[in-house]
Design a protein around this motif. Structure first.
Motif, PDB file in Angstrom:
ATOM      1  N   GLU A 146       0.834  -1.206   0.000  1.00 21.17           N
ATOM      2  CA  GLU A 146       0.000   0.000   0.000  1.00 21.17           C
ATOM      3  C   GLU A 146       0.866   1.252   0.000  1.00 21.17           C
ATOM      4  OE1 GLU A 146      -2.343  -0.542   3.473  1.00 21.17           O
ATOM      5  OE2 GLU A 146      -3.704  -2.024   2.566  1.00 21.17           O
ATOM      6  N   VAL A 147       1.922   1.241   0.779  1.00 26.20           N
ATOM      7  CA  VAL A 147       2.822   2.393   0.842  1.00 26.20           C
ATOM      8  C   VAL A 147       3.500   2.609  -0.503  1.00 26.20           C
ATOM      9  CG1 VAL A 147       4.974   3.255   1.865  1.00 26.20           C
ATOM     10  CG2 VAL A 147       3.206   2.251   3.322  1.00 26.20           C
ATOM     11  N   LEU A 148       3.903   1.528  -1.151  1.00 31.11           N
ATOM     12  CA  LEU A 148       4.628   1.644  -2.416  1.00 31.11           C
ATOM     13  C   LEU A 148       3.792   2.304  -3.508  1.00 31.11           C
ATOM     14  CD1 LEU A 148       6.563  -1.757  -2.528  1.00 31.11           C
ATOM     15  CD2 LEU A 148       7.532   0.538  -2.292  1.00 31.11           C
ATOM     16  N   THR A 149       2.473   2.189  -3.428  1.00 30.68           N
ATOM     17  CA  THR A 149       1.631   2.832  -4.440  1.00 30.68           C
ATOM     18  C   THR A 149       1.657   4.343  -4.318  1.00 30.68           C
ATOM     19  OG1 THR A 149      -0.366   2.738  -3.040  1.00 30.68           O
ATOM     20  CG2 THR A 149       0.079   0.839  -4.462  1.00 30.68           C
ATOM     21  N   GLU A 150       2.044   4.853  -3.155  1.00 32.20           N
ATOM     22  CA  GLU A 150       2.080   6.294  -2.919  1.00 32.20           C
ATOM     23  C   GLU A 150       3.493   6.848  -2.830  1.00 32.20           C
ATOM     24  OE1 GLU A 150       0.637   9.454   0.552  1.00 32.20           O
ATOM     25  OE2 GLU A 150      -0.289   7.464   0.422  1.00 32.20           O
ATOM     26  N   ALA A 151       4.438   6.023  -2.443  1.00 34.84           N
ATOM     27  CA  ALA A 151       5.798   6.507  -2.171  1.00 34.84           C
ATOM     28  C   ALA A 151       6.554   6.895  -3.426  1.00 34.84           C
ATOM     29  CB  ALA A 151       6.583   5.447  -1.414  1.00 34.84           C
ATOM     30  N   GLU A 152       6.182   6.319  -4.582  1.00 33.97           N
ATOM     31  CA  GLU A 152       6.901   6.545  -5.826  1.00 33.97           C
ATOM     32  C   GLU A 152       8.373   6.184  -5.625  1.00 33.97           C
ATOM     33  OE1 GLU A 152       5.854  10.622  -6.569  1.00 33.97           O
ATOM     34  OE2 GLU A 152       3.942  10.064  -7.488  1.00 33.97           O
ATOM     35  N   GLU A 153       9.289   7.119  -5.909  1.00 30.60           N
ATOM     36  CA  GLU A 153      10.709   6.820  -5.765  1.00 30.60           C
ATOM     37  C   GLU A 153      11.328   7.645  -4.640  1.00 30.60           C
ATOM     38  OE1 GLU A 153      12.439   4.347  -7.283  1.00 30.60           O
ATOM     39  OE2 GLU A 153      10.456   3.784  -8.035  1.00 30.60           O
ATOM     40  N   HIS A 154      10.581   7.826  -3.561  1.00 31.73           N
ATOM     41  CA  HIS A 154      11.101   8.588  -2.432  1.00 31.73           C
ATOM     42  C   HIS A 154      12.111   7.732  -1.669  1.00 31.73           C
ATOM     43  CE1 HIS A 154      10.775  10.491   1.694  1.00 31.73           C
ATOM     44  NE2 HIS A 154      11.198  11.463   0.925  1.00 31.73           N
ATOM     45  N   PRO A 155      13.403   8.095  -1.703  1.00 35.74           N
ATOM     46  CA  PRO A 155      14.443   7.207  -1.169  1.00 35.74           C
ATOM     47  C   PRO A 155      14.277   6.856   0.304  1.00 35.74           C
ATOM     48  CG  PRO A 155      15.422   8.918  -2.552  1.00 35.74           C
ATOM     49  CD  PRO A 155      13.989   9.287  -2.361  1.00 35.74           C
ATOM     50  N   LYS A 156      13.964   7.838   1.146  1.00 33.56           N
ATOM     51  CA  LYS A 156      13.873   7.547   2.578  1.00 33.56           C
ATOM     52  C   LYS A 156      12.781   6.529   2.869  1.00 33.56           C
ATOM     53  CE  LYS A 156      17.075  10.266   4.329  1.00 33.56           C
ATOM     54  NZ  LYS A 156      18.300   9.704   4.942  1.00 33.56           N
ATOM     55  N   THR A 157      11.664   6.645   2.181  1.00 36.23           N
ATOM     56  CA  THR A 157      10.570   5.702   2.385  1.00 36.23           C
ATOM     57  C   THR A 157      10.969   4.306   1.919  1.00 36.23           C
ATOM     58  OG1 THR A 157       8.941   7.468   2.122  1.00 36.23           O
ATOM     59  CG2 THR A 157       8.161   5.219   1.840  1.00 36.23           C
ATOM     60  N   LEU A 158      11.603   4.228   0.756  1.00 34.26           N
ATOM     61  CA  LEU A 158      12.025   2.922   0.252  1.00 34.26           C
ATOM     62  C   LEU A 158      13.073   2.292   1.160  1.00 34.26           C
ATOM     63  CD1 LEU A 158      12.206   3.578  -3.608  1.00 34.26           C
ATOM     64  CD2 LEU A 158      10.280   2.759  -2.232  1.00 34.26           C
ATOM     65  N   HIS A 159      13.948   3.110   1.740  1.00 32.40           N
ATOM     66  CA  HIS A 159      14.947   2.580   2.659  1.00 32.40           C
ATOM     67  C   HIS A 159      14.290   1.980   3.905  1.00 32.40           C
ATOM     68  CE1 HIS A 159      19.150   3.054   1.523  1.00 32.40           C
ATOM     69  NE2 HIS A 159      18.812   4.121   0.819  1.00 32.40           N
ATOM     70  N   VAL A 160      13.230   2.608   4.398  1.00 32.78           N
ATOM     71  CA  VAL A 160      12.529   2.071   5.566  1.00 32.78           C
ATOM     72  C   VAL A 160      11.962   0.688   5.248  1.00 32.78           C
ATOM     73  CG1 VAL A 160      10.492   2.359   7.029  1.00 32.78           C
ATOM     74  CG2 VAL A 160      11.980   4.301   6.579  1.00 32.78           C
ATOM     75  N   LEU A 161      11.356   0.545   4.076  1.00 34.15           N
ATOM     76  CA  LEU A 161      10.784  -0.742   3.697  1.00 34.15           C
ATOM     77  C   LEU A 161      11.879  -1.781   3.467  1.00 34.15           C
ATOM     78  CD1 LEU A 161       8.079   0.594   1.216  1.00 34.15           C
ATOM     79  CD2 LEU A 161       7.768  -0.051   3.612  1.00 34.15           C
ATOM     80  N   LEU A 162      12.971  -1.371   2.847  1.00 34.00           N
ATOM     81  CA  LEU A 162      14.095  -2.278   2.626  1.00 34.00           C
ATOM     82  C   LEU A 162      14.655  -2.764   3.963  1.00 34.00           C
ATOM     83  CD1 LEU A 162      15.673  -3.175  -0.030  1.00 34.00           C
ATOM     84  CD2 LEU A 162      17.443  -1.579   0.725  1.00 34.00           C
ATOM     85  N   HIS A 163      14.733  -1.864   4.921  1.00 32.16           N
ATOM     86  CA  HIS A 163      15.209  -2.199   6.264  1.00 32.16           C
ATOM     87  C   HIS A 163      14.297  -3.251   6.908  1.00 32.16           C
ATOM     88  CE1 HIS A 163      16.771  -0.440  10.360  1.00 32.16           C
ATOM     89  NE2 HIS A 163      17.157  -1.684  10.167  1.00 32.16           N
ATOM     90  N   GLY A 164      12.989  -3.059   6.754  1.00 27.76           N
ATOM     91  CA  GLY A 164      12.050  -4.012   7.329  1.00 27.76           C
ATOM     92  C   GLY A 164      12.175  -5.389   6.713  1.00 27.76           C
ATOM     93  N   LEU A 165      12.342  -5.460   5.382  1.00 30.61           N
ATOM     94  CA  LEU A 165      12.512  -6.749   4.714  1.00 30.61           C
ATOM     95  C   LEU A 165      13.817  -7.418   5.138  1.00 30.61           C
ATOM     96  CD1 LEU A 165      11.313  -5.810   1.121  1.00 30.61           C
ATOM     97  CD2 LEU A 165      10.130  -7.315   2.733  1.00 30.61           C
ATOM     98  N   TRP A 166      14.838  -6.623   5.355  1.00 32.70           N
ATOM     99  CA  TRP A 166      16.129  -7.171   5.814  1.00 32.70           C
ATOM    100  C   TRP A 166      16.012  -7.733   7.223  1.00 32.70           C
ATOM    101  CZ3 TRP A 166      19.113  -5.263   9.943  1.00 32.70           C
ATOM    102  CH2 TRP A 166      20.411  -5.793  10.049  1.00 32.70           C
ATOM    103  N   LEU A 167      15.263  -7.050   8.088  1.00 29.43           N
ATOM    104  CA  LEU A 167      15.140  -7.476   9.472  1.00 29.43           C
ATOM    105  C   LEU A 167      14.207  -8.670   9.624  1.00 29.43           C
ATOM    106  CD1 LEU A 167      16.027  -6.755  12.364  1.00 29.43           C
ATOM    107  CD2 LEU A 167      14.045  -5.227  12.505  1.00 29.43           C
ATOM    108  N   GLY A 168      13.185  -8.751   8.784  1.00 26.73           N
ATOM    109  CA  GLY A 168      12.195  -9.829   8.893  1.00 26.73           C
ATOM    110  C   GLY A 168      12.682 -11.114   8.247  1.00 26.73           C
ATOM    111  N   GLN A 169      13.449 -11.872   8.977  1.00 30.29           N
ATOM    112  CA  GLN A 169      14.099 -13.068   8.428  1.00 30.29           C
ATOM    113  C   GLN A 169      13.121 -14.176   8.054  1.00 30.29           C
ATOM    114  OE1 GLN A 169      17.742 -13.606   8.099  1.00 30.29           O
ATOM    115  NE2 GLN A 169      17.556 -11.383   8.144  1.00 30.29           N
ATOM    116  N   ASP A 170      11.915 -14.170   8.626  1.00 31.30           N
ATOM    117  CA  ASP A 170      10.980 -15.278   8.391  1.00 31.30           C
ATOM    118  C   ASP A 170       9.812 -14.896   7.490  1.00 31.30           C
ATOM    119  OD1 ASP A 170      12.462 -17.009  10.053  1.00 31.30           O
ATOM    120  OD2 ASP A 170      11.499 -16.196  11.840  1.00 31.30           O
ATOM    121  N   LEU A 171       9.936 -13.793   6.770  1.00 34.91           N
ATOM    122  CA  LEU A 171       8.884 -13.391   5.845  1.00 34.91           C
ATOM    123  C   LEU A 171       8.847 -14.317   4.636  1.00 34.91           C
ATOM    124  CD1 LEU A 171       9.494  -9.537   5.896  1.00 34.91           C
ATOM    125  CD2 LEU A 171       7.424 -10.690   6.731  1.00 34.91           C
ATOM    126  N   ASP A 172       7.646 -14.571   4.133  1.00 33.04           N
ATOM    127  CA  ASP A 172       7.490 -15.404   2.943  1.00 33.04           C
ATOM    128  C   ASP A 172       8.147 -14.711   1.745  1.00 33.04           C
ATOM    129  OD1 ASP A 172       6.605 -17.528   1.367  1.00 33.04           O
ATOM    130  OD2 ASP A 172       4.756 -16.464   0.836  1.00 33.04           O
TER     131      ASP A 172
END
Length: 262
Positions: A146-172
């Protein structure tokens, strides 16, 4: 009607705002001064995210975390103007992110969503996605999309999401999702050591060890001279990748020239 702030004045105000995190230790009110600066230039959520994320990180690095200057009550107060309220939220929530306090961040944003006078901005929702992703909660993936549909190419927002995917080791398919996100134009510069660091971790999880080591080497080459904190993370990731590769090679059966395991 107030005339719009001209570009030189806005640039000067933005420069001043970015310097707030270097305030003297005996000036605990710099977050409120920062909010005044951003209100003065009528900063949008993107500008607020850029300034507040950097300020929260700089304060933490200097041993003056925002978490020691603000409280949840400051973030949840309903009697502030929208820009001040957003600034304090961005500062405090970013500080929680940098400390990996995912459950606390999650609860605070959920409470904020209940009391806020207007919908939460995109960056705050990205921080919420981070809190869920960091706990490997699958609903975090939905919030992220949902965030990605609004964030476009805003680097700080994408970095937050990238950080979450890196931290979430058990995500599908978390590692695959991280690599896909890292390929977006705002992140795929090939010169961002943080992106390369997170990519290396994803490649290790996928068993692509040599590619991961290559990403680490590129990241180290991109570091500013004397950057010890990120360098330490990269060296640690290199050790993990080498250990994982060695374990994989040890477990893999050797084969004879006929292709039969020996």
């Amino acid at each position: 009607m107030t005339p719009p702030t001209n570009r030189p004045d806005r640039a000067a105000a933005l420069h001043k705002a970015r310097g707030r995190a270097t305030a003297a230790p005996d000036d605990p009110s710099w977050p409120l001064h920062l909010a005044e600066d951003l209100r003065g230039i009528r900063a949008d959520w993107k500008t607020s995210a850029e300034v507040c994320a950097d300020a929260a990180w700089a304060a933490r690095s200097a041993g003056r975390s925002v978490l020691g200057l603000l409280s949840p009550e400051d973030v949840l107060a309903t009697d502030r103007d929208p820009i001040t309220a957003r600034t304090l939220a961005h500062l405090y929530l970013s500080a929680l992110r940098f400390d990996f306090r995912c459950p606390t961040l999650q609860r605070l944003v959920e409470h904020l969503a209940e009391t806020a006078r207007q919908p939460l901005d995109c960056y705050t929702r990205a921080l919420y996605a981070f809190s869920l992703l960091g706990q490997s909660r699958p609903e975090g993936l939905t919030v992220m999309d949902e965030v990605l549909t609004e964030a476009e190419e805003h680097p700080k927002t994408l970095h937050v999401l990238l950080h979450g995917l890196w931290l979430g080791q058990d995500l599908d398919h978390g590692a695959e999702r991280l690599l896909a996100l890292s390929s977006r134009p705002a992140l795929a510069t090939g010169t961002d050591p943080i992106v390369l660091f997170r990519v290396a971790g994803a490649l290790r999880r996928l068993g692509r060890y040599d590619e991961g080591l290559g990403a680490i080497d590129r990241a180290i080459d991109c570091l500013p001279p004397g950057d010890t904190s990120v360098h330490a993370d990269l060296v640690r990731e290199r050790s993990l990748t080498c250990a994982a590769r060695g374990l994989h090679q040890h477990r893999s059966p050797t084969r004879t020239s006929s292709g039969v395991p020996s």
